[in-house]
Write an enzyme that holds these catalytic residues in place. Structure first.
Site, PDB file in Angstrom:
ATOM      1  N   SER A 252      -8.821 -24.336   7.663  1.00  0.00           N
ATOM      2  CA  SER A 252      -9.262 -25.720   7.445  1.00  0.00           C
ATOM      3  C   SER A 252     -10.412 -25.816   6.443  1.00  0.00           C
ATOM      4  O   SER A 252     -10.766 -26.905   6.023  1.00  0.00           O
ATOM      5  CB  SER A 252      -9.728 -26.300   8.770  1.00  0.00           C
ATOM      6  OG  SER A 252     -10.839 -25.542   9.222  1.00  0.00           O
TER       7      SER A 252
ATOM      8  N   HIS B 194     -14.331 -12.679  12.292  1.00  0.00           N
ATOM      9  CA  HIS B 194     -14.697 -13.261  13.592  1.00  0.00           C
ATOM     10  C   HIS B 194     -14.418 -12.321  14.761  1.00  0.00           C
ATOM     11  O   HIS B 194     -14.259 -12.764  15.899  1.00  0.00           O
ATOM     12  CB  HIS B 194     -13.964 -14.596  13.808  1.00  0.00           C
ATOM     13  CG  HIS B 194     -14.449 -15.701  12.915  1.00  0.00           C
ATOM     14  ND1 HIS B 194     -13.764 -16.873  12.708  1.00  0.00           N
ATOM     15  CD2 HIS B 194     -15.587 -15.817  12.174  1.00  0.00           C
ATOM     16  CE1 HIS B 194     -14.442 -17.665  11.868  1.00  0.00           C
ATOM     17  NE2 HIS B 194     -15.544 -17.041  11.519  1.00  0.00           N
TER      18      HIS B 194
HETATM   19  P1  NAD Z   1      -8.903 -23.108  11.056  1.00  0.00           P
HETATM   20  O1  NAD Z   1     -10.179 -23.708  10.675  1.00  0.00           O
HETATM   21  O2  NAD Z   1      -8.538 -21.831  10.405  1.00  0.00           O
HETATM   22  O3  NAD Z   1      -7.735 -24.268  10.861  1.00  0.00           O
HETATM   23  C1  NAD Z   1      -6.341 -24.057  10.933  1.00  0.00           C
HETATM   24  C2  NAD Z   1      -5.687 -24.535   9.617  1.00  0.00           C
HETATM   25  O4  NAD Z   1      -4.347 -24.052   9.546  1.00  0.00           O
HETATM   26  C3  NAD Z   1      -5.580 -26.068   9.459  1.00  0.00           C
HETATM   27  O5  NAD Z   1      -6.112 -26.442   8.197  1.00  0.00           O
HETATM   28  C4  NAD Z   1      -4.056 -26.356   9.503  1.00  0.00           C
HETATM   29  O6  NAD Z   1      -3.689 -27.410   8.622  1.00  0.00           O
HETATM   30  C5  NAD Z   1      -3.495 -25.060   8.997  1.00  0.00           C
HETATM   31  N1  NAD Z   1      -2.134 -24.735   9.454  1.00  0.00           N
HETATM   32  C6  NAD Z   1      -1.585 -24.918  10.685  1.00  0.00           C
HETATM   33  N2  NAD Z   1      -0.333 -24.399  10.732  1.00  0.00           N
HETATM   34  C7  NAD Z   1      -0.087 -23.869   9.495  1.00  0.00           C
HETATM   35  C8  NAD Z   1       1.022 -23.163   8.919  1.00  0.00           C
HETATM   36  N3  NAD Z   1       2.130 -22.907   9.625  1.00  0.00           N
HETATM   37  N4  NAD Z   1       0.932 -22.774   7.621  1.00  0.00           N
HETATM   38  C9  NAD Z   1      -0.184 -23.014   6.897  1.00  0.00           C
HETATM   39  N5  NAD Z   1      -1.281 -23.678   7.390  1.00  0.00           N
HETATM   40  C10 NAD Z   1      -1.232 -24.082   8.677  1.00  0.00           C
HETATM   41  O7  NAD Z   1      -8.815 -22.663  12.500  1.00  0.00           O
HETATM   42  P2  NAD Z   1      -9.183 -23.252  13.942  1.00  0.00           P
HETATM   43  O8  NAD Z   1      -7.886 -23.231  14.684  1.00  0.00           O
HETATM   44  O9  NAD Z   1      -9.994 -24.469  13.894  1.00  0.00           O
HETATM   45  O10 NAD Z   1     -10.049 -22.058  14.518  1.00  0.00           O
HETATM   46  C11 NAD Z   1     -11.415 -21.829  14.312  1.00  0.00           C
HETATM   47  C12 NAD Z   1     -11.691 -20.335  14.561  1.00  0.00           C
HETATM   48  O11 NAD Z   1     -11.205 -19.953  15.860  1.00  0.00           O
HETATM   49  C13 NAD Z   1     -10.935 -19.417  13.639  1.00  0.00           C
HETATM   50  O12 NAD Z   1     -11.627 -19.212  12.471  1.00  0.00           O
HETATM   51  C14 NAD Z   1     -10.774 -18.151  14.496  1.00  0.00           C
HETATM   52  O13 NAD Z   1     -11.935 -17.374  14.491  1.00  0.00           O
HETATM   53  C15 NAD Z   1     -10.566 -18.691  15.857  1.00  0.00           C
HETATM   54  N6  NAD Z   1      -9.114 -18.772  16.192  1.00  0.00           N
HETATM   55  C16 NAD Z   1      -8.327 -17.670  15.977  1.00  0.00           C
HETATM   56  C17 NAD Z   1      -6.969 -17.725  16.262  1.00  0.00           C
HETATM   57  C18 NAD Z   1      -6.121 -16.497  15.999  1.00  0.00           C
HETATM   58  O14 NAD Z   1      -6.658 -15.392  15.901  1.00  0.00           O
HETATM   59  N7  NAD Z   1      -4.795 -16.646  15.819  1.00  0.00           N
HETATM   60  C19 NAD Z   1      -6.402 -18.909  16.753  1.00  0.00           C
HETATM   61  C20 NAD Z   1      -7.241 -20.024  16.975  1.00  0.00           C
HETATM   62  C21 NAD Z   1      -8.599 -19.932  16.671  1.00  0.00           C
END
Ligand code: NAD
Ligand code: ZN
Length: 243
Positions: free
Chosen positions: A188, A119
């Site tokens: 997710s 991404h």
């Molecule tokens: P996502 O679809 O990857 O969902 C987050 C998942 O992480 C959920 O299923 C949740 O249950 C799980 N989770 C939360 N804390 C956790 C932990 N400590 N250990 C294990 N699992 C855990 O992501 P989203 O937030 O819906 O984001 C969609 C898109 O937005 C991402 O694919 C990305 O491109 C972007 N995004 C990136 C970042 C980053 O770079 N850190 C942050 C937010 C969103």
């Protein structure tokens, strides 16, 4: 045998491991996922509505303010034990492909060498009109403009509804078809086409392991599910591998 020990046994025998990470892996570094409530300045906004080309077209200054705030947050954040454990795995396994949906660069800062960014990256910039990426220092104006065509510059990430960069798309698809072990961590499994990588790996006969705090649409199809925080489970998994 515990779930962790069973996964360690599969890891030990694997020829090619494909790991897909999502924003959950960075949650313990203080970088919020898009699915949890946002805090502070941005609590009124739904990130899934801001991370779109439509949002940028209707209010580019707002979207840039949000991205500058996120860049600042990530600059201050540190990789967590989950990121470090994945970097240690890369050094120990004969072949590991790490594909991340994260845009924060924390895997690289933890020492992972070969990271496919599905991404894009929060610190990259490109022109909304001609696609060119500016050379040199990133412009820090309120609304940066392209030096080639004068169009608006935008963050170099993939927004909802946009295509994945071709090289990342192809590298991940090749690895999904070839791997014999697929690990889905902190994602997710709802965002496509990344979610399709697990299906491709399953179709190719790979063992599928999910590590997540919550159940996802992939949980029922996974051979092993480890429920908990990636920052706890991944270091434990690396320790299991060593004994
Ligand atoms: P996502 O679809 O990857 O969902 C987050 C998942 O992480 C959920 O299923 C949740 O249950 C799980 N989770 C939360 N804390 C956790 C932990 N400590 N250990 C294990 N699992 C855990 O992501 P989203 O937030 O819906 O984001 C969609 C898109 O937005 C991402 O694919 C990305 O491109 C972007 N995004 C990136 C970042 C980053 O770079 N850190 C942050 C937010 C969103
Ligand atoms: Zn341009």
């Amino acid at each position: 045998m515990s779930g962790l020990a069973a996964v360690a046994a599969v890891l030990r025998g694997a020829r090619h491991v494909l790991i897909l990470t999502g924003s959950g892996v960075s949650a313990e570094s203080g970088v919020p996922t898009f699915r949890e409530a946002q805090t502070g300045l941005w609590e009124r906004f739904d990130p899934r509505a801001l991370a779109t080309p439509e949002a940028f077209l209707s209010d580019p200054a707002l979207v840039w303010r949000w991205y500058r705030w996120r860049r600042e947050l990530v600059r201050k954040a540190e990789p967590n034990p989950g990121h470090f454990a994945l970097a240690a795995l890369e050094r120990r396994l004969p072949r590991l492909t790490l594909v991340t949906q994260n845009v924060d660069g924390l895997h690289q800062r933890a020492g992972s060498r070969a990271v496919t960014e599905y991404h894009g990256n929060l610190f990259a910039t490109r022109c909304f009109s001609c696609g060119e990426s500016p050379a040199g220092a990133e412009p820090d104006d309120e609304m940066p403009r392209c030096s080639s065509c004068g169009g608006l510059l935008r963050p170099g990430v993939v927004w909802f509804g946009e295509p994945i960069p071709v090289t990342a798309l192809q590298a991940a698809a090749r690895a999904a078809a070839d791997c014999d072990l697929f690990l889905s961590i902190g994602t997710s499994s709802l965002v496509w086409p990344a979610a399709g990588l697990a299906e491709a790996a399953l179709a190719g006969g790979a063992t599928v392991v999910e590590i997540n705090l919550d159940a996802t649409p992939l949980s029922g199809q996974s051979h092993h599910v480890l429920s908990g925080k990636s920052g706890d489970l991944l270091p434990e998994l690396v320790n299991c591998l060593l004994v």
